[in-house]
Design a protein around this motif. Structure first.
Motif, PDB file in Angstrom:
ATOM      1  N   MET A 137      26.022  10.545 -42.552  1.00 33.88           N
ATOM      2  CA  MET A 137      26.451   9.965 -43.818  1.00 33.88           C
ATOM      3  C   MET A 137      27.768   9.198 -43.691  1.00 33.88           C
ATOM      4  O   MET A 137      28.259   8.647 -44.659  1.00 33.88           O
ATOM      5  N   GLY A 138      28.333   9.172 -42.480  1.00 28.84           N
ATOM      6  CA  GLY A 138      29.577   8.436 -42.264  1.00 28.84           C
ATOM      7  C   GLY A 138      30.507   9.210 -41.359  1.00 28.84           C
ATOM      8  O   GLY A 138      30.118  10.175 -40.697  1.00 28.84           O
ATOM      9  N   ILE A 139      31.740   8.760 -41.338  1.00 22.34           N
ATOM     10  CA  ILE A 139      32.776   9.452 -40.567  1.00 22.34           C
ATOM     11  C   ILE A 139      33.833   9.938 -41.529  1.00 22.34           C
ATOM     12  O   ILE A 139      33.979   9.426 -42.645  1.00 22.34           O
ATOM     13  N   ASN A 140      34.583  10.921 -41.098  1.00 21.45           N
ATOM     14  CA  ASN A 140      35.660  11.446 -41.907  1.00 21.45           C
ATOM     15  C   ASN A 140      36.789  10.419 -41.937  1.00 21.45           C
ATOM     16  O   ASN A 140      37.445  10.186 -40.927  1.00 21.45           O
ATOM     17  N   GLN A 141      36.976   9.789 -43.062  1.00 26.41           N
ATOM     18  CA  GLN A 141      37.979   8.731 -43.185  1.00 26.41           C
ATOM     19  C   GLN A 141      39.406   9.235 -42.965  1.00 26.41           C
ATOM     20  O   GLN A 141      40.277   8.486 -42.544  1.00 26.41           O
ATOM     21  N   GLU A 142      39.651  10.502 -43.249  1.00 28.11           N
ATOM     22  CA  GLU A 142      41.000  11.045 -43.078  1.00 28.11           C
ATOM     23  C   GLU A 142      41.406  11.123 -41.610  1.00 28.11           C
ATOM     24  O   GLU A 142      42.557  10.892 -41.262  1.00 28.11           O
ATOM     25  N   THR A 143      40.450  11.462 -40.733  1.00 27.98           N
ATOM     26  CA  THR A 143      40.790  11.620 -39.317  1.00 27.98           C
ATOM     27  C   THR A 143      40.359  10.437 -38.459  1.00 27.98           C
ATOM     28  O   THR A 143      40.913  10.231 -37.385  1.00 27.98           O
ATOM     29  N   ASP A 144      39.372   9.669 -38.921  1.00 29.90           N
ATOM     30  CA  ASP A 144      38.818   8.588 -38.101  1.00 29.90           C
ATOM     31  C   ASP A 144      38.813   7.237 -38.814  1.00 29.90           C
ATOM     32  O   ASP A 144      37.959   6.401 -38.565  1.00 29.90           O
ATOM     33  N   SER A 145      39.762   6.994 -39.679  1.00 33.70           N
ATOM     34  CA  SER A 145      39.743   5.787 -40.508  1.00 33.70           C
ATOM     35  C   SER A 145      39.870   4.495 -39.702  1.00 33.70           C
ATOM     36  O   SER A 145      39.430   3.444 -40.153  1.00 33.70           O
ATOM     37  N   MET A 146      40.446   4.552 -38.520  1.00 35.53           N
ATOM     38  CA  MET A 146      40.634   3.337 -37.732  1.00 35.53           C
ATOM     39  C   MET A 146      39.731   3.296 -36.504  1.00 35.53           C
ATOM     40  O   MET A 146      39.994   2.575 -35.547  1.00 35.53           O
ATOM     41  N   ALA A 147      38.648   4.071 -36.520  1.00 35.38           N
ATOM     42  CA  ALA A 147      37.731   4.107 -35.378  1.00 35.38           C
ATOM     43  C   ALA A 147      37.086   2.738 -35.184  1.00 35.38           C
ATOM     44  O   ALA A 147      36.608   2.129 -36.130  1.00 35.38           O
ATOM     45  N   THR A 148      37.092   2.251 -33.945  1.00 37.86           N
ATOM     46  CA  THR A 148      36.502   0.944 -33.650  1.00 37.86           C
ATOM     47  C   THR A 148      35.225   1.055 -32.825  1.00 37.86           C
ATOM     48  O   THR A 148      34.361   0.196 -32.912  1.00 37.86           O
ATOM     49  N   ASP A 149      35.114   2.099 -32.014  1.00 37.91           N
ATOM     50  CA  ASP A 149      33.944   2.301 -31.166  1.00 37.91           C
ATOM     51  C   ASP A 149      33.302   3.632 -31.543  1.00 37.91           C
ATOM     52  O   ASP A 149      33.867   4.691 -31.272  1.00 37.91           O
ATOM     53  N   ILE A 150      32.141   3.557 -32.169  1.00 41.04           N
ATOM     54  CA  ILE A 150      31.470   4.745 -32.686  1.00 41.04           C
ATOM     55  C   ILE A 150      30.324   5.121 -31.750  1.00 41.04           C
ATOM     56  O   ILE A 150      29.478   4.280 -31.438  1.00 41.04           O
ATOM     57  N   ILE A 151      30.293   6.373 -31.337  1.00 40.77           N
ATOM     58  CA  ILE A 151      29.170   6.901 -30.565  1.00 40.77           C
ATOM     59  C   ILE A 151      28.582   8.046 -31.378  1.00 40.77           C
ATOM     60  O   ILE A 151      29.219   9.087 -31.558  1.00 40.77           O
ATOM     61  N   ILE A 152      27.382   7.829 -31.882  1.00 37.63           N
ATOM     62  CA  ILE A 152      26.723   8.854 -32.677  1.00 37.63           C
ATOM     63  C   ILE A 152      26.003   9.795 -31.720  1.00 37.63           C
ATOM     64  O   ILE A 152      25.214   9.348 -30.880  1.00 37.63           O
ATOM     65  N   PRO A 153      26.250  11.090 -31.824  1.00 38.11           N
ATOM     66  CA  PRO A 153      25.656  12.033 -30.875  1.00 38.11           C
ATOM     67  C   PRO A 153      24.144  12.181 -31.056  1.00 38.11           C
ATOM     68  O   PRO A 153      23.598  11.890 -32.123  1.00 38.11           O
ATOM     69  N   GLU A 154      23.485  12.649 -30.006  1.00 42.07           N
ATOM     70  CA  GLU A 154      22.044  12.912 -30.050  1.00 42.07           C
ATOM     71  C   GLU A 154      21.733  14.082 -30.979  1.00 42.07           C
ATOM     72  O   GLU A 154      20.690  14.092 -31.633  1.00 42.07           O
ATOM     73  N   GLU A 155      22.633  15.063 -31.028  1.00 39.17           N
ATOM     74  CA  GLU A 155      22.418  16.265 -31.825  1.00 39.17           C
ATOM     75  C   GLU A 155      23.720  16.720 -32.475  1.00 39.17           C
ATOM     76  O   GLU A 155      24.798  16.469 -31.956  1.00 39.17           O
ATOM     77  N   LEU A 156      23.566  17.414 -33.593  1.00 38.62           N
ATOM     78  CA  LEU A 156      24.664  18.128 -34.242  1.00 38.62           C
ATOM     79  C   LEU A 156      24.088  19.473 -34.670  1.00 38.62           C
ATOM     80  O   LEU A 156      22.955  19.530 -35.182  1.00 38.62           O
TER      81      LEU A 156
END
Length: 148
Positions: A15-34
């Motif tokens: 549903m997205g990334i945590n804006q508080e900790t990752d608001s300036m993320a430029t390279d996103i790697i979505i994991p295979e599993e959570l």
């Protein structure tokens, strides 16, 4: 990276990334599993308006990209859609004005309205055909407003 997600039928929808900790993320790697469950969906508006994203790596088990998932990701220049994806929602890449190159599987069954609208720099679309599945081209072409 800290992802927001929902569990749907023992599968994960990002549903997205945590804006508080990752608001300036430029390279996103979505994991295979959570939590031991496969990531199979990118949820509606998950990364919408994340203009700072330059690259995103999608998991191989991904099956669907929902509406507006990456809309307004203007820094994104290239995307590789994994082989298992069968649905790309309405306006999924709307206004990704920096998007130049896209690789998609031939077996996509549904590409929503305006999925690539205003992707004016898109000049290379590679369709990977496996097992004779090639429904993607007929779904992509109406949405691309220029010659490929």
């Amino acid at each position: 990276m800290d992802f927001k997600y929902e569990i749907v039928e023992n599968k994960i929808m990002i549903m997205g990334i945590n804006q508080e900790t990752d608001s300036m993320a430029t390279d996103i790697i979505i994991p295979e599993e959570l939590e031991g469950m496969p990531v199979t969906m990118i949820g509606p508006r998950a990364f919408s308006d994340c203009k700072e994203i330059l690259s995103i790596t999608l998991p191989d088990k991904l099956e669907a990209i929902e509406k507006y998932a990456f809309s307004e990701c203007r820094g994104l220049t290239k995307i590789h859609i994994p082989d298992r994806v069968i649905r790309i929602g309405d306006h999924a890449f709307y206004n990704c004005r920096g998007l130049e190159e896209m690789t998609v599987p031939g077996g996509i069954e549904q590409i929503g309205d305006g999925a690539l609208k205003n992707c004016n720099k898109l000049s290379v679309v590679t369709v990977i055909v496996r097992d004779g599945k090639n429904s993607t081209v007929k779904h992509l072409l109406p949405d691309i407003a220029k010659e490929i």
